[in-house]
Design a protein around this motif. Structure first.
Motif, PDB file in Angstrom:
ATOM      1  N   GLY A  35       0.841  -1.185   0.000  1.00  0.00           N
ATOM      2  CA  GLY A  35       0.000   0.000   0.000  1.00  0.00           C
ATOM      3  C   GLY A  35       0.879   1.239   0.000  1.00  0.00           C
ATOM      4  O   GLY A  35       2.096   1.178  -0.159  1.00  0.00           O
ATOM      5  N   LEU A  36       0.262   2.416   0.204  1.00  0.00           N
ATOM      6  CA  LEU A  36       1.015   3.672   0.180  1.00  0.00           C
ATOM      7  C   LEU A  36       2.106   3.721   1.252  1.00  0.00           C
ATOM      8  O   LEU A  36       3.239   4.123   0.963  1.00  0.00           O
ATOM      9  N   PRO A  37       1.840   3.314   2.516  1.00  0.00           N
ATOM     10  CA  PRO A  37       2.908   3.385   3.516  1.00  0.00           C
ATOM     11  C   PRO A  37       4.119   2.524   3.168  1.00  0.00           C
ATOM     12  O   PRO A  37       5.263   2.968   3.294  1.00  0.00           O
ATOM     13  N   VAL A  38       3.870   1.280   2.710  1.00  0.00           N
ATOM     14  CA  VAL A  38       5.000   0.404   2.379  1.00  0.00           C
ATOM     15  C   VAL A  38       5.707   0.901   1.127  1.00  0.00           C
ATOM     16  O   VAL A  38       6.938   0.860   1.040  1.00  0.00           O
ATOM     17  N   ALA A  39       4.948   1.395   0.139  1.00  0.00           N
ATOM     18  CA  ALA A  39       5.582   1.920  -1.071  1.00  0.00           C
ATOM     19  C   ALA A  39       6.441   3.138  -0.749  1.00  0.00           C
ATOM     20  O   ALA A  39       7.546   3.295  -1.277  1.00  0.00           O
ATOM     21  N   ALA A 234       8.064   3.172  -8.833  1.00  0.00           N
ATOM     22  CA  ALA A 234       7.719   3.005 -10.247  1.00  0.00           C
ATOM     23  C   ALA A 234       8.201   1.661 -10.770  1.00  0.00           C
ATOM     24  O   ALA A 234       7.498   0.986 -11.524  1.00  0.00           O
ATOM     25  N   VAL A 235       9.403   1.253 -10.371  1.00  0.00           N
ATOM     26  CA  VAL A 235       9.935  -0.034 -10.819  1.00  0.00           C
ATOM     27  C   VAL A 235       9.084  -1.182 -10.302  1.00  0.00           C
ATOM     28  O   VAL A 235       8.877  -2.184 -10.988  1.00  0.00           O
ATOM     29  N   SER A 236       8.559  -1.056  -9.087  1.00  0.00           N
ATOM     30  CA  SER A 236       7.731  -2.106  -8.490  1.00  0.00           C
ATOM     31  C   SER A 236       6.248  -1.777  -8.592  1.00  0.00           C
ATOM     32  O   SER A 236       5.443  -2.257  -7.778  1.00  0.00           O
ATOM     33  N   ALA A 237       5.850  -0.970  -9.584  1.00  0.00           N
ATOM     34  CA  ALA A 237       4.465  -0.504  -9.673  1.00  0.00           C
ATOM     35  C   ALA A 237       3.467  -1.647  -9.728  1.00  0.00           C
ATOM     36  O   ALA A 237       2.360  -1.553  -9.192  1.00  0.00           O
ATOM     37  N   GLY A 238       3.856  -2.766 -10.349  1.00  0.00           N
ATOM     38  CA  GLY A 238       2.946  -3.897 -10.438  1.00  0.00           C
ATOM     39  C   GLY A 238       2.635  -4.534  -9.106  1.00  0.00           C
ATOM     40  O   GLY A 238       1.683  -5.308  -8.987  1.00  0.00           O
ATOM     41  N   GLU A 239       3.447  -4.219  -8.079  1.00  0.00           N
ATOM     42  CA  GLU A 239       3.237  -4.776  -6.752  1.00  0.00           C
ATOM     43  C   GLU A 239       2.575  -3.773  -5.801  1.00  0.00           C
ATOM     44  O   GLU A 239       2.473  -4.021  -4.607  1.00  0.00           O
ATOM     45  N   VAL A 240       2.166  -2.609  -6.314  1.00  0.00           N
ATOM     46  CA  VAL A 240       1.602  -1.540  -5.485  1.00  0.00           C
ATOM     47  C   VAL A 240       0.099  -1.452  -5.707  1.00  0.00           C
ATOM     48  O   VAL A 240      -0.365  -1.435  -6.853  1.00  0.00           O
ATOM     49  N   ARG A 241      -0.667  -1.423  -4.625  1.00  0.00           N
ATOM     50  CA  ARG A 241      -2.110  -1.237  -4.742  1.00  0.00           C
ATOM     51  C   ARG A 241      -2.412   0.150  -5.294  1.00  0.00           C
ATOM     52  O   ARG A 241      -1.791   1.140  -4.904  1.00  0.00           O
ATOM     53  N   ASP A 242      -3.408   0.222  -6.189  1.00  0.00           N
ATOM     54  CA  ASP A 242      -3.826   1.493  -6.774  1.00  0.00           C
ATOM     55  C   ASP A 242      -2.609   2.269  -7.274  1.00  0.00           C
ATOM     56  O   ASP A 242      -2.375   3.425  -6.907  1.00  0.00           O
ATOM     57  N   ALA A 243      -1.826   1.611  -8.145  1.00  0.00           N
ATOM     58  CA  ALA A 243      -0.531   2.155  -8.563  1.00  0.00           C
ATOM     59  C   ALA A 243      -0.653   3.496  -9.263  1.00  0.00           C
ATOM     60  O   ALA A 243       0.224   4.350  -9.111  1.00  0.00           O
ATOM     61  N   ARG A 244      -1.709   3.713 -10.018  1.00  0.00           N
ATOM     62  CA  ARG A 244      -1.846   4.978 -10.740  1.00  0.00           C
ATOM     63  C   ARG A 244      -1.859   6.159  -9.785  1.00  0.00           C
ATOM     64  O   ARG A 244      -1.403   7.260 -10.135  1.00  0.00           O
TER      65      ARG A 244
END
Length: 464
Positions: A35-39, A234-244
């Motif tokens: 999520g946002l905190p971990v990202a 950005a590199v791990s965007a596929g692993e991020v919730r609601d990446a956009r």
């Protein structure tokens, strides 16, 4: 990666023919962990690693002019963060600069971005291990014997690799914990050091005696290493919730937070450790705390914090080192083995990267150079600017090719200015890296061209 369900041939592939990832992440259950905190922690944890603890001593020979370079570098890093955030809104897939360059300019540009970024990650890991040994030596004398120090550096690299093999859940947990733990002592030095600040210890403005502009460029090239990681979300965007939405927010928040710590921390170290001592230091933050409070207990505490920070940084960088080859391999530009995943982590990429960085670490200790860290840092400065420049060029390409009647005019001008500043900033860093670093970096890129030729030939034969 597989997409299940009845529907949807179009959903089964992404815009480049790669397996699709949902707008907020990938199609696997493991990819929903960030999520946002971990990202944000991933960005800050990857940025704040060995750089903050060692680079004040590396740039001290240039004098306090390096503080000007740090300010300029901060502005440039934030512009890069904004560019990555905007690009992730367009294409929130794992791969970051590789995905952006390939979508805009085709396979060869995408491969160069992936290849250069991959080199950056494992060379950076080797440099970080070299830096970590200097702080470990404060706690346990290891640097008196070359092979003892080398073994310690290898252990520091392999522990985060094992966390990555355990899966993205462990990567996120280690990253979040290490980021939180290291900020307590970092803020102690960054804020507490201002109360012990002595301007007489800062040394001359331009200690090198050459052109101030040249000194700013040279010190900025070294300092860029401390900002590597701005592209982490950005590199791990596929692993991020609601990446956009979350990639851009995590990138800007993480970069701004790291910049604040950097500026305060570097000023505090410059103002608490005498310039002549700082130039020779292998653990400048430990020396700063010892100067602030006397004795050695403070230095030990900071050395422990530095090791926690570097371990967390290596944890995140090890994941990033596998994500870009994974994305390129899905498109046939890297060997297919790099697509193998276990619990959300590209395990072959992790394994290959840690082996390469370990071999480079062993080579560095065998060479016995006193400036190994600086040499590696400058090489990564050049290789990192290749994907950065290609990503900013992709953003300029999208802005120039878009229909003006579909774009808000004020936002178009703002995005164009930000992308132009980021591109100019990247070119400036290449110049500051110096001839030797550019020479070595270009050799790495030329080897990559040969790899691309083989992979492209195999793809054509398979398609024919």
């Amino acid at each position: 990666m597989q997409v299940t369900g009845t529907a949807t041939t179009q959903a089964a592939t992404g815009p480049l023919g790669a397996p699709a990832e949902e707008p907020g992440g990938s199609a696997t259950k493991h990819a929903r962990r960030f999520g946002l905190p971990v990202a944000t922690a991933l960005v800050m944890g990857n940025i704040i690693g060995g750089g903050i603890f060692l680079l004040p001593a590396s740039v001290a020979p240039y004098g306090t002019v390096s503080l000007v370079a740090l300010g300029v570098l901060t502005v440039g890093a934030i512009t890069l963060a904004l560019v990555f955030g905007r690009l992730a809104q367009r294409d929130p897939r794992t791969g970051g600069p590789y995905v952006y360059a390939r979508e805009a300019f085709g396979d060869f540009a995408g491969f160069l971005a992936a290849w250069a970024y991959w080199i950056t990650t494992w060379v950076s890991n080797a440099a970080l291990a070299v830096a970590a040994v200097g702080y470990l030596d404060v706690l346990i004398p290891v640097s008196h014997h070359r092979w003892t120090a080398c073994l310690a550096a290898l252990v520091i690299q392999w522990l985060p690799a094992l966390a990555n093999f355990a899966g993205t859940r462990w990567v996120g947990a280690v990253q979040l914990v290490s980021t939180v733990l290291k900020f307590v002592p970092l803020l102690l030095v960054a804020v507490g050091g201002l109360f012990f600040f002595d301007p007489h210890k800062m040394g001359p403005f331009n200690a090198g005696g050459g052109s101030p502009i040249g000194a700013i460029s040279a010190s900025a090239a070294l300092l860029l290493y401390s900002y590597l990681g701005v592209e982490s979300a950005a590199v791990s965007a596929g692993e991020v919730r609601d990446a956009r939405r979350n990639v851009g927010r995590a990138t800007v928040i993480g970069t701004a937070g790291a910049a604040l710590v950097y500026l305060l921390g570097t000023v505090s170290v410059f103002g608490t450790v005498a310039h002549n001592s700082l130039v020779k230091s292998t653990a400048p933050f430990s020396d700063a705390v010892n100067a602030m409070f006397g004795g050695t207990w403070g230095g030990w505490a900071v050395a422990l914090a530095a090791l926690v920070s570097m371990t967390g940084c290596l944890n995140g960088w090890t994941l990033l080192s596998a994500q870009t080859p994974y994305a390129a391999a899905r498109d046939g530009l890297f060997p297919a083995a790099f697509t193998r995943r276990r619990r959300g982590v590209p395990t072959v990429g992790v394994g290959v990267t840690v082996v390469l960085s370990s071999l480079l670490t062993v080579y560095n200790f065998m060479a016995g150079s006193a400036h190994v860290f600086e040499v590696l840092v400058l090489v990564t400065t050049f290789t990192a600017t290749v994907p950065y420049l290609l990503a900013t060029a992709a953003q300029l390409h999208h802005l120039a090719s878009g229909r003006r009647d579909e774009v808000d005019g004020r936002r178009l001008v703002r995005d164009a200015v930000i992308a132009a500043v980021a591109a100019g900033f990247s070119i400036w860093l290449v110049a500051g890296a110096g001839y030797a670093a550019v020479y070595q970096g270009v050799l790495f890129l030329f080897v990559g061209i040969l790899v691309y030729a083989v992979m492209a030939g195999r793809r054509r034969r398979a398609e024919g």
